[in-house]
Design a protein around this motif. Structure first.
Motif, PDB file in Angstrom:
ATOM      1  N   ALA A  13      39.259  42.330  43.536  1.00  0.00           N
ATOM      2  CA  ALA A  13      39.076  43.459  44.442  1.00  0.00           C
ATOM      3  C   ALA A  13      37.643  43.402  44.972  1.00  0.00           C
ATOM      4  N   PHE A  14      37.499  42.899  46.206  1.00  0.00           N
ATOM      5  CA  PHE A  14      36.208  42.680  46.841  1.00  0.00           C
ATOM      6  C   PHE A  14      36.084  43.722  47.951  1.00  0.00           C
ATOM      7  N   GLY A  15      35.527  44.916  47.638  1.00  0.00           N
ATOM      8  CA  GLY A  15      35.564  46.029  48.583  1.00  0.00           C
ATOM      9  C   GLY A  15      37.019  46.429  48.759  1.00  0.00           C
ATOM     10  N   LEU A  16      37.496  46.463  50.012  1.00  0.00           N
ATOM     11  CA  LEU A  16      38.898  46.770  50.272  1.00  0.00           C
ATOM     12  C   LEU A  16      39.702  45.490  50.489  1.00  0.00           C
ATOM     13  N   VAL A  17      39.082  44.357  50.239  1.00  0.00           N
ATOM     14  CA  VAL A  17      39.759  43.069  50.386  1.00  0.00           C
ATOM     15  C   VAL A  17      40.297  42.620  49.032  1.00  0.00           C
ATOM     16  N   ASN A  18      41.549  42.185  49.013  1.00  0.00           N
ATOM     17  CA  ASN A  18      42.132  41.616  47.796  1.00  0.00           C
ATOM     18  C   ASN A  18      42.199  40.107  47.951  1.00  0.00           C
ATOM     19  N   ILE A  93      40.764  42.108  39.257  1.00  0.00           N
ATOM     20  CA  ILE A  93      39.406  41.772  38.851  1.00  0.00           C
ATOM     21  C   ILE A  93      38.467  42.512  39.804  1.00  0.00           C
ATOM     22  N   PRO A  94      38.035  43.727  39.460  1.00  0.00           N
ATOM     23  CA  PRO A  94      37.172  44.481  40.373  1.00  0.00           C
ATOM     24  C   PRO A  94      35.739  43.968  40.376  1.00  0.00           C
ATOM     25  N   VAL A  95      35.180  43.795  41.590  1.00  0.00           N
ATOM     26  CA  VAL A  95      33.775  43.412  41.716  1.00  0.00           C
ATOM     27  C   VAL A  95      32.946  44.679  41.548  1.00  0.00           C
ATOM     28  N   LEU A  96      32.024  44.690  40.585  1.00  0.00           N
ATOM     29  CA  LEU A  96      31.184  45.857  40.314  1.00  0.00           C
ATOM     30  C   LEU A  96      29.929  45.850  41.172  1.00  0.00           C
ATOM     31  N   GLU A  97      29.278  44.705  41.273  1.00  0.00           N
ATOM     32  CA  GLU A  97      28.092  44.546  42.105  1.00  0.00           C
ATOM     33  C   GLU A  97      27.723  43.071  42.205  1.00  0.00           C
ATOM     34  N   PHE A  98      26.806  42.772  43.125  1.00  0.00           N
ATOM     35  CA  PHE A  98      26.333  41.405  43.311  1.00  0.00           C
ATOM     36  C   PHE A  98      24.871  41.340  42.882  1.00  0.00           C
ATOM     37  N   VAL A  99      24.539  40.370  42.038  1.00  0.00           N
ATOM     38  CA  VAL A  99      23.170  40.265  41.517  1.00  0.00           C
ATOM     39  C   VAL A  99      22.623  38.866  41.778  1.00  0.00           C
ATOM     40  N   PRO A 100      21.277  38.729  41.872  1.00  0.00           N
ATOM     41  CA  PRO A 100      20.682  37.392  42.031  1.00  0.00           C
ATOM     42  C   PRO A 100      21.116  36.501  40.871  1.00  0.00           C
ATOM     43  N   THR A 101      21.588  35.319  41.190  1.00  0.00           N
ATOM     44  CA  THR A 101      22.116  34.407  40.168  1.00  0.00           C
ATOM     45  C   THR A 101      21.108  34.101  39.069  1.00  0.00           C
ATOM     46  N   ASP A 102      19.828  33.960  39.440  1.00  0.00           N
ATOM     47  CA  ASP A 102      18.835  33.570  38.433  1.00  0.00           C
ATOM     48  C   ASP A 102      18.460  34.707  37.482  1.00  0.00           C
ATOM     49  N   LEU A 140      29.287  40.476  39.557  1.00  0.00           N
ATOM     50  CA  LEU A 140      29.628  40.976  38.229  1.00  0.00           C
ATOM     51  C   LEU A 140      30.978  41.657  38.342  1.00  0.00           C
ATOM     52  N   VAL A 141      31.912  41.292  37.486  1.00  0.00           N
ATOM     53  CA  VAL A 141      33.276  41.800  37.575  1.00  0.00           C
ATOM     54  C   VAL A 141      33.764  42.253  36.200  1.00  0.00           C
ATOM     55  N   HIS A 142      34.870  42.967  36.214  1.00  0.00           N
ATOM     56  CA  HIS A 142      35.599  43.262  34.977  1.00  0.00           C
ATOM     57  C   HIS A 142      36.823  42.365  34.962  1.00  0.00           C
ATOM     58  N   PHE A 143      37.049  41.694  33.845  1.00  0.00           N
ATOM     59  CA  PHE A 143      38.164  40.766  33.724  1.00  0.00           C
ATOM     60  C   PHE A 143      38.933  41.103  32.453  1.00  0.00           C
ATOM     61  N   THR A 144      40.204  41.490  32.616  1.00  0.00           N
ATOM     62  CA  THR A 144      41.031  41.867  31.465  1.00  0.00           C
ATOM     63  C   THR A 144      42.028  40.762  31.143  1.00  0.00           C
ATOM     64  N   LEU A 145      41.917  40.214  29.958  1.00  0.00           N
ATOM     65  CA  LEU A 145      42.804  39.143  29.512  1.00  0.00           C
ATOM     66  C   LEU A 145      43.215  39.431  28.082  1.00  0.00           C
ATOM     67  N   ARG A 146      44.520  39.375  27.827  1.00  0.00           N
ATOM     68  CA  ARG A 146      45.053  39.658  26.495  1.00  0.00           C
ATOM     69  C   ARG A 146      44.609  41.028  25.984  1.00  0.00           C
ATOM     70  N   GLN A 147      44.819  42.057  26.825  1.00  0.00           N
ATOM     71  CA  GLN A 147      44.511  43.444  26.483  1.00  0.00           C
ATOM     72  C   GLN A 147      43.033  43.672  26.138  1.00  0.00           C
ATOM     73  N   LYS A 148      42.160  42.780  26.583  1.00  0.00           N
ATOM     74  CA  LYS A 148      40.754  42.916  26.258  1.00  0.00           C
ATOM     75  C   LYS A 148      39.931  42.790  27.535  1.00  0.00           C
ATOM     76  N   THR A 149      39.120  43.808  27.851  1.00  0.00           N
ATOM     77  CA  THR A 149      38.322  43.801  29.067  1.00  0.00           C
ATOM     78  C   THR A 149      36.920  43.295  28.781  1.00  0.00           C
ATOM     79  N   ARG A 150      36.482  42.352  29.607  1.00  0.00           N
ATOM     80  CA  ARG A 150      35.151  41.775  29.453  1.00  0.00           C
ATOM     81  C   ARG A 150      34.340  41.976  30.725  1.00  0.00           C
ATOM     82  N   LEU A 151      33.030  42.042  30.600  1.00  0.00           N
ATOM     83  CA  LEU A 151      32.147  41.936  31.760  1.00  0.00           C
ATOM     84  C   LEU A 151      32.041  40.448  32.030  1.00  0.00           C
TER      85      LEU A 151
END
Length: 324
Positions: A13-18, A93-102, A140-151
């Motif tokens: 989920a990138f804004g209103l774009v899937n 997979i919702p995008v929470l925010e964009f951060v500098p990679t470094d 930075l996103v939330h990713f849920t796999l096997r009933q477990k949500t990770r950053l």
């Protein structure tokens, strides 16, 4: 190497774009796995689940999870208890925010997953990929796999989107070594000689130059044993598994336009101190579970690859291995 099979399907989920995607494990261990067997006849050793209270054998369906507190209290939780816990949307997979990679410390990286476009047109996928590259940002996103949500961190690797789950800050130990507190500084001459040595050993990194000699020799030992036959070789049979599900896209330009407008309104509300000034993404990030599965590290130069174990918070350990 085993053929790649998707373990999860959904959309970013990138804004209103899937962005519909399929998820694949990006890494696999090459360690040879062993079973315990009876030395006399090669039969597999099986373990019975015996209750320490009644001494009886317990069926897997009758087993629940328990937590032992530091005070000696044992809390027993059932599948129904775990179902009451808040969980993120399993196929988004919702995008929470964009951060500098470094700004992301590599020590936080855990397990990696490849993302493949899962639609008739990969346009939205390509757009997100190109945007990340040109802005030099990581999502930075939330990713849920096997009933477990990770950053997790969503980035680009060789033109492919990659998700790398992140450890929570409290899962990284503090390196407190008193022996370093009073350590003397290196002398200029020592630094100069060490720098010269580093330069003489410097080159571009090519991981294919490094091999796991232990696993190579172990494989040779097994192959030689099979070739020689004898009582050390016992013939057995194999097994297999499967997975599935679906996703879809919205009009790209219109969705992007609405996303930009929404972001502008939020920015105005924030600057004027109005309601909604605090982004929901921060709150969402804090609510996610604070436990993790230990990552498998890459093999060191000419050293055996290390094995890791995985903890899980899903209903049954065996069900977790089948995928989301």
């Amino acid at each position: 190497m085993n053929p790649m099979r998707s373990i999860w399907k959904g959309s970013i989920a990138f804004g209103l774009v899937n962005v519909p995607v399929k998820v694949y494990s990006a890494t696999e261990t090459h360690d040879i796995r062993f079973h315990q067997v009876h030395g006399k006849d090669g039969g597999r050793i099986k373990y019975d689940r015996i209750c320490s209270e009644c001494g009886k054998s317990v069926q897997f369906a009758d087993i629940d999870k328990a937590y032992d507190s530091p005070d000696g209290e044992r809390v027993i939780l059932t599948d129904q208890d775990f179902d009451k816990l808040p969980a993120a949307e399993k196929h988004e997979i919702p995008v929470l925010e964009f951060v500098p990679t470094d700004q992301i410390d590599p020590i936080l990286f855990d397990k990696s997953y490849f993302l493949e476009p899962d639609s008739s047109s990969p346009k939205a996928y390509v757009l997100l990929r190109q945007t990340l590259l040109e802005t030099e940002r990581t999502a930075l996103v939330h990713f849920t796999l096997r009933q477990k949500t990770r950053l997790a961190a969503l980035r680009v690797r060789d033109d492919v989107l990659v998700i790398q789950t992140l450890l929570w800050p409290d899962e990284v130990r503090a390196a407190e070594f008193p022996s370093l507190d009073d350590a003397p500084n290196a002398r200029p001459q020592e630094v100069k000689m060490a720098t010269s040595l580093v330069e003489s050993m410097s080159s571009d990194f090519d991981p294919t130059e490094y091999t796991d000699d232990y696993q190579i020799e172990l494989r040779k030992l097994i192959d030689d044993t099979i070739a020689n036959g004898g009582e050390k070789v016992v013939h057995t049979e194999e097994e297999s598994s499967d997975d599935g599900e679906d996703a879809e896209v919205v009009d790209l330009v219109a969705a992007l336009q609405r996303s930009v407008e929404a972001a502008g309104k939020n920015a105005k509300a924030s600057s004027s101190g109005g309601a909604g000034a605090e982004p929901a993404k921060k709150t969402a990030a804090k609510k996610a579970p604070a436990k993790k599965a230990t990552a498998t590290k890459a093999p060191a130069k000419k050293a055996a690859a290390k094995k890791t174990t995985a903890k899980s918070t899903s209903s049954k350990d065996t069900e977790e291995r089948k995928g989301a």
